[in-house]
Write an enzyme that holds these catalytic residues in place. Sequence first.
Site, PDB file in Angstrom:
ATOM      1  N   ASP A 171       0.850  -1.185   0.000  1.00 19.86           N
ATOM      2  CA  ASP A 171       0.000   0.000   0.000  1.00 19.86           C
ATOM      3  C   ASP A 171       0.890   1.242   0.000  1.00 19.86           C
ATOM      4  OD1 ASP A 171      -3.217   0.523   0.973  1.00 19.86           O
ATOM      5  OD2 ASP A 171      -1.809   2.194   1.110  1.00 19.86           O
ATOM      6  N   ILE A 172       0.491   2.238  -0.792  1.00 16.90           N
ATOM      7  CA  ILE A 172       1.291   3.460  -0.932  1.00 16.90           C
ATOM      8  C   ILE A 172       1.258   4.302   0.347  1.00 16.90           C
ATOM      9  CG2 ILE A 172      -0.489   5.050  -1.822  1.00 16.90           C
ATOM     10  CD1 ILE A 172       1.513   5.759  -4.073  1.00 16.90           C
ATOM     11  N   ASN A 214     -12.829  -3.322   2.547  1.00 21.40           N
ATOM     12  CA  ASN A 214     -13.812  -2.248   2.620  1.00 21.40           C
ATOM     13  C   ASN A 214     -14.766  -2.399   1.446  1.00 21.40           C
ATOM     14  OD1 ASN A 214     -12.757  -0.957   4.926  1.00 21.40           O
ATOM     15  ND2 ASN A 214     -11.164   0.011   3.679  1.00 21.40           N
ATOM     16  N   GLY A 254     -15.228   3.676   3.700  1.00 21.45           N
ATOM     17  CA  GLY A 254     -13.864   4.053   3.335  1.00 21.45           C
ATOM     18  C   GLY A 254     -13.316   3.444   2.070  1.00 21.45           C
ATOM     19  N   GLN A 255     -14.133   2.693   1.309  1.00 22.84           N
ATOM     20  CA  GLN A 255     -13.599   2.175   0.042  1.00 22.84           C
ATOM     21  C   GLN A 255     -13.370   3.336  -0.915  1.00 22.84           C
ATOM     22  OE1 GLN A 255     -15.936  -0.832  -2.008  1.00 22.84           O
ATOM     23  NE2 GLN A 255     -14.244  -1.319  -3.401  1.00 22.84           N
ATOM     24  N   HIS A 307     -10.018  -5.444  -3.277  1.00 23.90           N
ATOM     25  CA  HIS A 307      -8.680  -5.549  -2.688  1.00 23.90           C
ATOM     26  C   HIS A 307      -8.797  -5.957  -1.237  1.00 23.90           C
ATOM     27  CE1 HIS A 307     -10.024  -1.361  -2.404  1.00 23.90           C
ATOM     28  NE2 HIS A 307      -9.391  -1.302  -1.250  1.00 23.90           N
ATOM     29  N   HIS A 364      -6.893  -5.796   2.213  1.00 22.70           N
ATOM     30  CA  HIS A 364      -5.799  -5.206   2.989  1.00 22.70           C
ATOM     31  C   HIS A 364      -5.221  -6.290   3.901  1.00 22.70           C
ATOM     32  CE1 HIS A 364      -6.798  -0.829   2.350  1.00 22.70           C
ATOM     33  NE2 HIS A 364      -8.001  -1.322   2.116  1.00 22.70           N
TER      34      HIS A 364
HETATM   35  P1  5GP Z   1      -9.675   1.393   0.252  1.00 18.98           P
HETATM   36  O1  5GP Z   1      -9.728   2.692   1.007  1.00 18.98           O
HETATM   37  O2  5GP Z   1     -10.385   1.487  -1.089  1.00 18.98           O
HETATM   38  O3  5GP Z   1     -10.111   0.200   1.052  1.00 18.98           O
HETATM   39  O4  5GP Z   1      -8.150   1.122  -0.041  1.00 18.98           O
HETATM   40  C1  5GP Z   1      -7.453   1.655  -1.107  1.00 18.98           C
HETATM   41  C2  5GP Z   1      -5.992   1.636  -0.743  1.00 18.98           C
HETATM   42  O5  5GP Z   1      -5.242   1.857  -1.913  1.00 18.98           O
HETATM   43  C3  5GP Z   1      -5.583   2.716   0.250  1.00 18.98           C
HETATM   44  O6  5GP Z   1      -5.073   2.103   1.440  1.00 18.98           O
HETATM   45  C4  5GP Z   1      -4.537   3.527  -0.489  1.00 18.98           C
HETATM   46  O7  5GP Z   1      -3.476   3.953   0.339  1.00 18.98           O
HETATM   47  C5  5GP Z   1      -4.080   2.579  -1.584  1.00 18.98           C
HETATM   48  N1  5GP Z   1      -3.629   3.240  -2.797  1.00 18.98           N
HETATM   49  C6  5GP Z   1      -4.232   4.297  -3.407  1.00 18.98           C
HETATM   50  N2  5GP Z   1      -3.543   4.622  -4.515  1.00 18.98           N
HETATM   51  C7  5GP Z   1      -2.498   3.762  -4.597  1.00 18.98           C
HETATM   52  C8  5GP Z   1      -1.420   3.609  -5.539  1.00 18.98           C
HETATM   53  O8  5GP Z   1      -1.292   4.320  -6.537  1.00 18.98           O
HETATM   54  N3  5GP Z   1      -0.526   2.624  -5.281  1.00 18.98           N
HETATM   55  C9  5GP Z   1      -0.623   1.798  -4.193  1.00 18.98           C
HETATM   56  N4  5GP Z   1       0.315   0.871  -4.036  1.00 18.98           N
HETATM   57  N5  5GP Z   1      -1.624   1.914  -3.291  1.00 18.98           N
HETATM   58  C10 5GP Z   1      -2.544   2.885  -3.498  1.00 18.98           C
END
Ligand code: 5GP
Length: 114
Positions: free
Chosen positions: A32-33, A87, A93-94, A100, A102
Site C-alpha cells: 500500500d502506498i 472495505n 472508506g472504500q 482488494h 488489505h
Molecule cells: P480502500 O480505502 O479502497 O479500502 O483502499 C485503497 C488503498 O489503496 C488505500 O489504502 C490507499 O493507500 C491505496 N492506494 C491508493 N492509490 C495507490 C497507488 O497508486 N498505489 C498503491 N500501491 N496503493 C494505493
Amino acid sequence: MTDPDCLFCKIVAGDVPAEVVHTTERTLAFRDINPQAPLHVLVVPRHHEPNAAASAEADAAVFAEIATAARSVATGAGYDDYRLVFNTGAGVGQTVFHTHCHVLAGRPMGWPPG
Ligand code: 5GP
Ligand code: ZN
C-alpha cells in the site's frame, strides 16, 4: 473484465508501478502506498470486480486464492497474526472500486476498528 479507468487494473497490467511482493495465477499483491501498519499489502484479483462479494460471485476460486495469498504475504514477512480487511462501499472508506484485501500486521490493533 478490465476497466481502463481503474487504478488497480493499471497496476495489474503493469501500466502503473507498484512494489509487487507476491503473485499467483489469479492475484497480485503489492505494498500500500500509504501504509497503516509495518506490513500493509493489498491483494487484488487480476480480474476487475468492484468489491469482494462481486469477485466471489464471479469466481469463487479467486476468493480462496486471495485468502491464501494473503497468508503467504503475512507469514512470508514473519507474521503469523494479521488482519484482513475488505472495505465495501464509500461509506466505510472504500476509495478504489477494484476488489482488494488489505493485509495488515506488525502492530497492536484494536477491536472494533475505529
Ligand atoms: P480502500 O480505502 O479502497 O479500502 O483502499 C485503497 C488503498 O489503496 C488505500 O489504502 C490507499 O493507500 C491505496 N492506494 C491508493 N492509490 C495507490 C497507488 O497508486 N498505489 C498503491 N500501491 N496503493 C494505493
Ligand atoms: Zn480494476
